[in-house]
Design a protein around this motif. Structure first.
Motif, mmCIF file in Angstrom:
data_model
loop_
_atom_site.group_PDB
_atom_site.id
_atom_site.type_symbol
_atom_site.label_atom_id
_atom_site.label_comp_id
_atom_site.label_asym_id
_atom_site.label_seq_id
_atom_site.Cartn_x
_atom_site.Cartn_y
_atom_site.Cartn_z
ATOM 1 N N ASN A 1 -3.300 13.135 108.301
ATOM 2 C CA ASN A 1 -2.770 11.984 108.959
ATOM 3 C C ASN A 1 -1.288 11.716 108.855
ATOM 4 N N VAL A 2 -0.714 12.099 107.659
ATOM 5 C CA VAL A 2 0.725 12.204 107.420
ATOM 6 C C VAL A 2 1.299 13.516 108.358
ATOM 7 N N ARG A 3 0.767 14.609 108.565
ATOM 8 C CA ARG A 3 1.062 15.404 109.563
ATOM 9 C C ARG A 3 1.178 15.065 111.104
ATOM 10 N N HIS A 4 0.561 13.924 111.413
ATOM 11 C CA HIS A 4 0.673 13.482 112.878
ATOM 12 C C HIS A 4 1.848 12.621 112.894
ATOM 13 N N GLY A 5 2.701 12.356 111.984
ATOM 14 C CA GLY A 5 3.938 11.575 111.941
ATOM 15 C C GLY A 5 4.974 12.026 111.122
ATOM 16 N N LEU A 6 5.021 11.676 110.004
ATOM 17 C CA LEU A 6 6.149 11.878 108.961
ATOM 18 C C LEU A 6 6.454 13.364 108.863
#
Length: 223
Positions: A77-82
């Motif tokens: 999930n974090v690698r989709h944004g931040l």
């Protein structure tokens, strides 16, 4: 985006002397008191397919049902944004964990019990996040225990490969994925984790209860 465009931040070198920490009107201690439990980071680490996200979310549900203020930071999930600008080289993995450590500190400042589900393969990086949490400006918690709780999801790689929920091991064995942890990139096992979970030997519920029981026994949450 090519690997050459990735940028790992030199934190010490990039800091400006003009940047000053702004003190909030609502203190960390006040947030902790309002939430009714001690804040901490539950740092789930283990191989891909070990069950990190599954156990972390099961723990999150149990804590939520107990009235705790919680959140889950999941690796994908974090690698989709931040962290969408980072690849999977050793250098990018280090930066990935550094950023998550900083985000986790903000959740701790808010008084939450935050679970992070990341492979986080290197001992040094996990130790660095532990030091950040326990030595930060947020460490004025009313609770004396560590704000970093390492949860080792210890699952044999053979079992992880059998599960292979995303088909990543198959691709890694075929050479389609490079720098895959456990295949052609190292995973350094925790030396002395607070919680040692074996998903190949217990149900998900039993694994989650093991973590929640640790929090109860060590005073993070009220029994």
């Amino acid at each position: 985006m090519t690997q050459e465009k990735y940028r790992v931040v030199d934190v010490a070198g990039d800091k400006s002397s003009d940047v000053v920490w702004h003190l909030a009107s609502v203190s960390h201690a006040q947030r902790e008191a309002a939430n009714g439990h001690a804040p901490a980071v539950l740092w789930f680490t283990g191989l891909s397919g070990s069950g990190k996200s599954t156990v972390a979310n099961a723990v999150d549900k149990m804590l939520h049902d107990l009235g705790c203020k919680t959140y889950v930071l999941d690796g994908d999930n974090v690698r989709h944004g931040l962290n969408g600008d980072l690849g999977f080289s050793d250098t990018d993995r280090v930066e990935n964990i550094r950023r998550i450590g900083e985000v986790s500190k903000l959740f701790v400042d808010a008084g939450l019990l935050v679970s992070t589900a990341f492979i986080s393969p290197f001992v040094e990086d996990r130790a660095s996040v532990r030091a950040q949490l326990n030595d930060s400006q947020y460490s004025n918690s009313q609770h004396s225990n560590s704000q970093f709780i390492e949860v080792y999801i210890d699952t044999p790689i053979e079992v992880c490969e059998q599960r292979d929920p995303k088909g990543l091991y198959k691709k890694a064995r075929a050479g389609e994925i490079k720098n895959f942890t456990g295949i052609d990139s190292a995973y350094e096992q925790p030396i002395n984790p607070e919680v040692h979970v074996k998903t190949a030997e217990q149900s998900i519920e039993a694994c989650a209860l093991q973590v929640v029981d640790y929090l109860k026994e060590n005073g993070y949450i009220k029994v």
